[in-house]
Design a protein around this motif. Structure first.
Motif, PDB file in Angstrom:
ATOM      1  N   VAL A   7       3.207   8.856  11.211  1.00 56.47           N
ATOM      2  CA  VAL A   7       2.279   8.080  10.379  1.00 56.47           C
ATOM      3  C   VAL A   7       2.177   6.684  10.987  1.00 56.47           C
ATOM      4  O   VAL A   7       3.171   6.151  11.481  1.00 56.47           O
ATOM      5  N   LYS A  17       0.912   2.726   9.969  1.00 62.65           N
ATOM      6  CA  LYS A  17       0.454   1.854   8.876  1.00 62.65           C
ATOM      7  C   LYS A  17       0.324   0.425   9.387  1.00 62.65           C
ATOM      8  O   LYS A  17       1.145  -0.020  10.199  1.00 62.65           O
ATOM      9  N   LYS A  21      -2.378  -0.732   1.455  1.00 58.31           N
ATOM     10  CA  LYS A  21      -2.765  -0.393   2.824  1.00 58.31           C
ATOM     11  C   LYS A  21      -3.810   0.717   2.886  1.00 58.31           C
ATOM     12  O   LYS A  21      -4.784   0.610   3.621  1.00 58.31           O
ATOM     13  N   ASP A  37      -6.024   1.659   0.722  1.00 59.67           N
ATOM     14  CA  ASP A  37      -7.338   1.208   0.261  1.00 59.67           C
ATOM     15  C   ASP A  37      -8.106   0.524   1.388  1.00 59.67           C
ATOM     16  O   ASP A  37      -9.332   0.560   1.425  1.00 59.67           O
ATOM     17  N   VAL A  46      -3.715   3.208   6.691  1.00 62.87           N
ATOM     18  CA  VAL A  46      -2.712   4.277   6.781  1.00 62.87           C
ATOM     19  C   VAL A  46      -3.337   5.472   7.508  1.00 62.87           C
ATOM     20  O   VAL A  46      -4.407   5.936   7.119  1.00 62.87           O
ATOM     21  N   GLU A  78       8.061   8.274  10.555  1.00 64.33           N
ATOM     22  CA  GLU A  78       8.079   9.726  10.374  1.00 64.33           C
ATOM     23  C   GLU A  78       7.243  10.107   9.160  1.00 64.33           C
ATOM     24  O   GLU A  78       7.250   9.417   8.151  1.00 64.33           O
ATOM     25  N   VAL A  81       6.686  12.575   6.099  1.00 67.79           N
ATOM     26  CA  VAL A  81       7.505  13.450   5.246  1.00 67.79           C
ATOM     27  C   VAL A  81       6.541  14.384   4.540  1.00 67.79           C
ATOM     28  O   VAL A  81       5.601  13.919   3.893  1.00 67.79           O
ATOM     29  N   GLU A 133       5.332  13.467  -5.303  1.00 65.81           N
ATOM     30  CA  GLU A 133       5.306  12.001  -5.274  1.00 65.81           C
ATOM     31  C   GLU A 133       5.732  11.365  -6.592  1.00 65.81           C
ATOM     32  O   GLU A 133       5.103  11.555  -7.627  1.00 65.81           O
ATOM     33  N   GLY A 164       2.696   7.853  -6.326  1.00 63.58           N
ATOM     34  CA  GLY A 164       1.598   8.012  -5.391  1.00 63.58           C
ATOM     35  C   GLY A 164       0.407   7.189  -5.832  1.00 63.58           C
ATOM     36  O   GLY A 164       0.536   6.238  -6.595  1.00 63.58           O
ATOM     37  N   VAL A 165      -0.754   7.584  -5.387  1.00 62.14           N
ATOM     38  CA  VAL A 165      -1.936   6.784  -5.675  1.00 62.14           C
ATOM     39  C   VAL A 165      -2.418   6.964  -7.115  1.00 62.14           C
ATOM     40  O   VAL A 165      -3.227   6.195  -7.604  1.00 62.14           O
ATOM     41  N   ASN A 198       6.941   3.327  -3.549  1.00 67.58           N
ATOM     42  CA  ASN A 198       5.886   4.223  -4.005  1.00 67.58           C
ATOM     43  C   ASN A 198       5.046   4.693  -2.823  1.00 67.58           C
ATOM     44  O   ASN A 198       4.343   3.901  -2.236  1.00 67.58           O
ATOM     45  N   LEU A 220       9.151  10.543  -2.034  1.00 67.61           N
ATOM     46  CA  LEU A 220       8.798  11.960  -1.929  1.00 67.61           C
ATOM     47  C   LEU A 220      10.038  12.796  -2.249  1.00 67.61           C
ATOM     48  O   LEU A 220      11.069  12.666  -1.589  1.00 67.61           O
ATOM     49  N   VAL A 236       8.819   6.443   1.171  1.00 73.37           N
ATOM     50  CA  VAL A 236       8.023   6.266   2.388  1.00 73.37           C
ATOM     51  C   VAL A 236       7.178   4.993   2.363  1.00 73.37           C
ATOM     52  O   VAL A 236       6.535   4.657   3.350  1.00 73.37           O
ATOM     53  N   ASP A 237       7.185   4.281   1.233  1.00 73.27           N
ATOM     54  CA  ASP A 237       6.493   2.988   1.189  1.00 73.27           C
ATOM     55  C   ASP A 237       7.289   2.097   0.242  1.00 73.27           C
ATOM     56  O   ASP A 237       7.822   2.578  -0.760  1.00 73.27           O
ATOM     57  N   ARG A 253       7.836  -2.261  -1.172  1.00 69.36           N
ATOM     58  CA  ARG A 253       7.608  -3.696  -1.052  1.00 69.36           C
ATOM     59  C   ARG A 253       8.465  -4.430  -2.063  1.00 69.36           C
ATOM     60  O   ARG A 253       8.810  -3.897  -3.123  1.00 69.36           O
TER      61      ARG A 253
HETATM   62  P1  ADP Z   1      -0.231   1.968   0.172  1.00 73.49           P
HETATM   63  O1  ADP Z   1       0.509   2.286  -1.072  1.00 73.49           O
HETATM   64  O2  ADP Z   1      -0.050   0.567   0.614  1.00 73.49           O
HETATM   65  O3  ADP Z   1      -1.667   2.327   0.102  1.00 73.49           O
HETATM   66  P2  ADP Z   1       1.456   3.998   1.455  1.00 73.49           P
HETATM   67  O4  ADP Z   1       2.362   3.662   2.542  1.00 73.49           O
HETATM   68  O5  ADP Z   1       2.059   4.277   0.154  1.00 73.49           O
HETATM   69  O6  ADP Z   1       0.352   2.831   1.376  1.00 73.49           O
HETATM   70  O7  ADP Z   1       0.551   5.226   1.886  1.00 73.49           O
HETATM   71  C1  ADP Z   1      -0.435   5.800   1.047  1.00 73.49           C
HETATM   72  C2  ADP Z   1      -0.143   7.275   0.783  1.00 73.49           C
HETATM   73  O8  ADP Z   1       0.011   7.952   2.003  1.00 73.49           O
HETATM   74  C3  ADP Z   1       1.159   7.507   0.049  1.00 73.49           C
HETATM   75  O9  ADP Z   1       0.996   7.426  -1.332  1.00 73.49           O
HETATM   76  C4  ADP Z   1       1.532   8.896   0.513  1.00 73.49           C
HETATM   77  O10 ADP Z   1       0.812   9.859  -0.210  1.00 73.49           O
HETATM   78  C5  ADP Z   1       1.035   8.921   1.935  1.00 73.49           C
HETATM   79  N1  ADP Z   1       2.123   8.562   2.886  1.00 73.49           N
HETATM   80  C6  ADP Z   1       2.391   7.326   3.346  1.00 73.49           C
HETATM   81  N2  ADP Z   1       3.430   7.353   4.195  1.00 73.49           N
HETATM   82  C7  ADP Z   1       3.822   8.627   4.303  1.00 73.49           C
HETATM   83  C8  ADP Z   1       4.829   9.296   5.024  1.00 73.49           C
HETATM   84  N3  ADP Z   1       5.631   8.656   5.879  1.00 73.49           N
HETATM   85  N4  ADP Z   1       4.962  10.635   4.864  1.00 73.49           N
HETATM   86  C9  ADP Z   1       4.135  11.292   4.054  1.00 73.49           C
HETATM   87  N5  ADP Z   1       3.155  10.720   3.317  1.00 73.49           N
HETATM   88  C10 ADP Z   1       2.990   9.394   3.453  1.00 73.49           C
END
Ligand code: ADP
Ligand code: MG
Length: 706
Positions: free
Chosen positions: A530, A532, A541, A543, A547, A584, A586, A591, A612-613, A684, A687, A698-699, A701
């Motif tokens: 991935v 970002k 990110k 939005d 990503v 990496e 995942v 979520e 998640g979103v 958030n 996983l 995986v995210d 702050r």
């Molecule tokens: P943001 O919340 O700032 O938009 P994220 O890093 O959470 O950015 O990424 C957005 C979405 O992408 C996550 O909610 C998840 O569904 C997916 N995602 C992000 N990083 C990974 C990862 N390393 N492995 C699997 N899915 C990921």
């Protein structure tokens, strides 16, 4: 001279030897006029000094031009004068040796900086003289037990102040008066009611403390807008619990979710109301969402014994009324009681055998005798029924409403002699046809409710009480050590480093400057990857198109970085780009999110929910004061709407709840250890894989103040 034998503190304020009313008149259109008239009318047993330079006497009592002119210094003064006269009045009282003053006048800290400054001044004057202040901007106090009516509300134009065992502390004067008025028309009375206004000197917890220790008070009701001292509120809650005195609370601002565009998802999901609700739940304070339900629960608590369970038996005169009540109970998730053998046997006499165990118990369906004769027997049986925690008795219009209600009271009395005293909430549903029943019930000292909904809300209050299991956040056992001197926003990489130091599982990643370096880094990682964007100016990110998921290897990673860079240069030309995070991927996991905030009153709070979103969409969140143990975190998860999904819904495998709970506990410790400078944090998504395979953040702050 003040009498040194009088009790100190609020007890003394409520039993003054003399009261001066500054701004007294006979003009019922004015605060001072109504207040003075009501004080006289309710036969305050001490000396009253009306203060009004323009009058010789008021209502036949000698008037004085100023506090200094009264024959003895008044113990208590109440002020309903224009704001610009308040300071002088406080000075006069302080000089005379008055022990406390109630300031009704408004427009102090409730209206801008000038008022706030004046408020600070009068507090200083009072404190220097050892005088206490209630208010300003309040509606005064009502103490039926002391025949002390220091309140201008028309709610007090009654023959007698209603006495009872409910104490009220209200941040809104108007609400206190309304509660008082509505309750007294139903025969519900009070020990002491305090409207506390701006709490310039004495604050909410001072009054809670008094009511907890006050033998005349059995239950405390409080209406809260904002607390001055959260930790003390928690202390009071613990003290009330130890004293066996329930505190019921209504708080304003439930729908006031923090700023929607907050730094983290967490902050927009959890406003101060949620923190207050959490603190209440964890200390056994019963939070309700309206004042009527609060007062009727309080009245019920002072009338009946507290039930051992929340299963409800419905005793009704109409199949329809019973069925509606049953539906509402189901909506509220309240259990219907299953009757025991004793009840079934007792009901043989009244009902056909297929009806002896049926809840709702419908007296209209009895074999003979009708409702009038049966209400007594049915009530006795339900009072003794081991499956019943409380009874709701919706009574419909008939010629016999009053007789049926009296039968229920008789049944309760007989059962009470045998020691069975559970709550029985009689709902008088008729309009005027129920007036005699209402009057008879009041005369008998029995409470009644006006609607099925009201009864349901009281039953919900009992359930909350029964379900509460107070906890204190742990104070030792942190799995890590938070670094000092952190400030501002920590980006994903920095936040994850901190989380990893606390043992929270996060995925591996490296920040790179550009596409070529990204390809090299990708070459050292396995599986799908991935990319970002790392930028202090791009918080959400995905939005922003920052990503890129599911990249197969170095080539795709370098392409993703290059195109992301080009895209962002156009869409976010002013954003400072610190680099790109190659990490990496995942996959195949559910979520969730874990978050934390630092509530100004109650300190660090941890949250977990569906993530998640869709997090803001679902608003499926559990909150607790941090830190929590893994067992407490597991309990938080059990209360979520997604709990069945975690447990393995419809044949799907169960997810790793243990790993998630462990991560929640670790995050909660991090939030607690970060100390005062900590503002918010969220992981958030987290996983979550199937049981035994763990979870990964995986995210992430973190925001520190400053
Ligand atoms: P943001 O919340 O700032 O938009 P994220 O890093 O959470 O950015 O990424 C957005 C979405 O992408 C996550 O909610 C998840 O569904 C997916 N995602 C992000 N990083 C990974 C990862 N390393 N492995 C699997 N899915 C990921
Ligand atoms: Mg995210």
């Amino acid at each position: 001279m003040t009498d040194m034998n009088r009790p100190a503190g609020i007890g003394g304020i409520l039993a003054p030897g003399s009261v001066a009313v500054i701004g007294a008149s006979e003009d019922l259109t004015k605060f001072g006029g109504r207040l003075y008239t009501l004080l006289v009318q309710h036969k305050f047993p001490g000396v009253i000094y009306p203060i009004n330079p323009k009058r010789e006497s008021l209502l036949g009592i000698q008037c004085y031009a100023a506090i200094g002119d009264t024959p003895t210094a008044p113990d208590l003064a109440v002020m309903a004068v224009p704001r610009d006269h308040v300071k002088a009045a406080v000075q006069e009282c302080a000089a005379a040796g008055t022990r406390a003053a109630v300031i009704i006048t408004a427009k102090f800290s409730d209206s801008g900086e000038e008022g706030a400054a004046l408020e600070r001044e009068i507090v200083e004057i009072a404190r220097a003289a050892g005088m206490r202040l209630i208010g300003p901007n309040c509606l005064g106090i009502i103490s039926p037990a002391n025949k002390l009516a220091l309140c201008s509300s028309p709610a007090l134009f009654v023959d007698k102040l209603p006495e009872g065992r409910i104490g009220i502390v209200s941040q809104s004067g108007a609400l206190m008066a309304t509660i008082f008025d509505r309750a007294q028309t139903r025969g519900v009375g009070f020990s002491h009611c305090f409207s506390i206004g701006n709490q310039a000197d004495m604050e909410l917890c001072d009054f809670l403390e008094f009511l907890i220790d006050d033998p005349a008070t059995g239950v405390i009701c409080t209406y809260v807008e904002g607390l001055k001292d959260g930790p003390r509120f928690l202390e009071m809650a613990a003290r009330a619990r130890a004293a066996g005195k329930p505190i019921l609370a209504v708080k304003a601002g439930r729908t006031d979710f923090g700023a929607a565009a907050a730094f983290s998802h967490t902050a927009s999901l959890a406003g101060s109301y949620d923190a207050f609700a959490t603190a209440c739940r964890e200390t056994g304070v019963v939070l309700l969402d309206d004042a009527d339900a609060m007062i009727m629960l309080a009245a019920s608590l002072t009338t009946f014994a507290t039930p051992a369970r929340s299963d409800v038996a419905i005793l009704t005169t109409s199949g329809g009324g019973g069925a509606i009540t049953a539906d509402r109970l189901a909506d509220a998730g309240l259990p219907m009681a299953a009757f025991d053998d004793g009840t079934a046997a007792a009901m043989e006499e009244l009902f056909d055998s297929h009806l002896t165990r049926v809840n709702p118990m419908d007296m209209g369906a009895a074999k003979f005798g009708g409702s009038t004769a049966n209400s007594n027997k049915c009530t006795q049986a339900l009072m003794k029924d081991s499956g019943t925690g409380l009874v709701i008795a919706p009574i419909t219009t008939s010629p016999d409403v009053a007789k049926i209600c009296m039968g229920i009271c008789d049944g309760m009395e007989i059962a009470a002699e045998g020691g069975a005293r559970k709550p029985c909430l009689i709902v008088v549903q008729p309009g005027q046809a129920g007036d005699k029943a209402r009057a008879d019930l009041r005369a008998r000292g029995m409470i009644y409710l006006e609607s099925i909904d009201e009864a349901i809300r009281v039953a919900e209050g009992y359930r909350t009480m029964l379900a509460s299991s107070p906890r204190n956040p742990a104070s030792s056992g942190s799995p890590g050590k938070a670094p000092e001197g952190l400030s501002g926003a920590l980006d994903e990489a920095a936040a994850k480093t901190l989380l990893a130091a606390y043992g929270v599982p996060v995925n591996r990643g490296e920040v790179v400057a550009e596409a070529g370096e990204g390809a090299l880094t990708a070459g050292m990682m396995d599986g799908p990857l991935v990319v970002k964007v790392v930028s202090p100016d791009i918080v959400h990110k995905s939005d922003a198109g920052g990503v890129a998921l599911n990249l197969a290897g170095p080539e795709e990673v370098s392409e993703a970085i290059a195109s992301m860079q080009a895209r962002l240069a156009k869409s976010h030309p002013d954003a400072k780009i610190d680099g790109f995070l190659v990490q990496e991927m995942v996959s195949g996991a559910f979520e969730m999110f874990i978050g934390a905030t630092n509530d100004p009153q109650f300190g660090p709070m941890v949250m977990v929910g569906a993530g998640g979103v869709v997090i803001e969409l679902l608003k499926d969140v559990a909150m607790a004061r941090a830190p929590v143990t893994p067992a407490e975190a597991t309990a938080m998860l059990t209360g979520l709407k997604v709990a069945p999904l975690l447990a393995g819904y419809r044949g799907a495998p169960a997810l790793d709840v243990a790993a998630l709970a462990d991560a929640v506990s670790r995050v909660s410790w991090l939030a607690a250890d970060l100390g005062e400078g900590f503002a918010e944090l969220d992981v958030n998504p987290v996983l979550v894989r199937v049981a035994g395979q763990g979870c990964t953040g995986v995210d992430a702050r973190i925001l520190m103040e400053g």
